[in-house]
Scaffold this active site. Structure first.
Site, short mmCIF file in Angstrom:
data_model
loop_
_atom_site.label_atom_id
_atom_site.label_comp_id
_atom_site.label_asym_id
_atom_site.label_seq_id
_atom_site.Cartn_x
_atom_site.Cartn_y
_atom_site.Cartn_z
N ILE A 217 -5.90 2.46 2.49
CA ILE A 217 -4.65 2.00 1.88
C ILE A 217 -3.80 3.28 1.85
O ILE A 217 -4.04 4.16 1.03
CB ILE A 217 -4.86 1.41 0.47
CG1 ILE A 217 -5.73 0.16 0.54
CG2 ILE A 217 -3.51 1.10 -0.17
CD1 ILE A 217 -6.07 -0.45 -0.81
N PRO A 218 -2.86 3.42 2.77
CA PRO A 218 -2.24 4.72 3.06
C PRO A 218 -1.23 5.21 2.03
O PRO A 218 -0.04 5.33 2.31
CB PRO A 218 -1.59 4.48 4.42
CG PRO A 218 -1.26 3.03 4.41
CD PRO A 218 -2.38 2.36 3.66
N CYS A 219 -1.72 5.57 0.85
CA CYS A 219 -0.83 6.11 -0.18
C CYS A 219 -0.25 7.46 0.21
O CYS A 219 0.76 7.88 -0.35
CB CYS A 219 -1.55 6.18 -1.52
SG CYS A 219 -3.10 7.09 -1.50
N HIS A 220 -0.86 8.13 1.20
CA HIS A 220 -0.31 9.41 1.67
C HIS A 220 1.04 9.22 2.35
O HIS A 220 1.79 10.18 2.50
CB HIS A 220 -1.30 10.11 2.62
CG HIS A 220 -1.62 9.34 3.85
ND1 HIS A 220 -2.57 8.34 3.89
CD2 HIS A 220 -1.11 9.42 5.12
CE1 HIS A 220 -2.63 7.85 5.11
NE2 HIS A 220 -1.76 8.48 5.88
N ARG A 221 1.38 8.00 2.70
CA ARG A 221 2.66 7.71 3.37
C ARG A 221 3.80 7.51 2.39
O ARG A 221 4.92 7.20 2.79
CB ARG A 221 2.51 6.48 4.27
CG ARG A 221 1.53 6.71 5.41
CD ARG A 221 1.36 5.49 6.28
NE ARG A 221 0.28 5.71 7.24
CZ ARG A 221 -0.42 4.74 7.80
NH1 ARG A 221 -0.16 3.47 7.52
NH2 ARG A 221 -1.40 5.03 8.64
#
Length: 178
Positions: free
Chosen positions: A138-142
């Site tokens: 779940i790409p929270c780094h984006r």
């Protein structure tokens, strides 16, 4: 019968990452190793899975580690693993929106708030982002600040920067400018 949680330690180019899963799918990721990570997993499993039954089972993660290998080599843009997502109703709404951010792109916390029709919930979006149990998948780094700054990442801003660079969002000349 209580759920069983399986875990392994994946050796990435960023260092060790602990992966945890249930029979239903991958449920937890943490950028670390050792006793602190296992204690964090135990607390999470007790809270969300109501279990203390945690088993080291690297064979359970062959597909996950293969997909991570491909991702870190720049060969994979989407993960196709089943996820077993545990959180509040609001967190799940936010995390579902994060999953819609395409590889190589970013969104601001405000963008996420507007996308879920909660324009005034920017801080709550940040809180949900911080509680994401499935970093990378779940790409929270984006998610970045409205001004383009790299802000807030549970794995550390150096990890966030590395992942965004891997995905082509940041160029080498941008290091330290955020």
């Amino acid at each position: 019968m209580k759920s069983e949680v399986f875990y392994t330690v994946y050796q990435s180019s960023l260092g060790p990452i602990v992966l945890a899963a249930t029979e239903a799918g991958l449920c937890w990721v943490e950028f670390s190793d050792g006793d602190a990570a296992r204690l964090s997993l135990a607390r999470w499993a007790k809270k969300w899975m109501h279990t203390e039954n945690i088993t080291y089972a690297p064979e359970f993660f062959l597909e996950a580690t293969e997909q991570l290998d491909e991702y870190f080599r720049g060969e994979r843009r989407e993960f196709t693993l089943p996820l077993d997502i545990h959180g509040t109703a609001f967190q799940k709404i936010v995390w579902e929106q994060l999953r819609r951010i395409p590889y190589g792109e970013t969104r601001s916390y405000k963008d996420i708030a507007l996308a879920i029709n909660a324009a005034k919930a920017v801080r709550a979006i940040g809180g949900a982002n911080n509680k994401n149990p499935l970093s990378i998948f779940i790409p929270c780094h984006r998610v970045i600040g409205s001004n383009g700054a790299l802000v807030g990442y549970g794995g550390g801003l150096n990890v966030k920067e590395y992942l965004l660079r891997l995905e082509g969002v940041l160029e080498h000349s941008e290091v330290g400018s955020a």
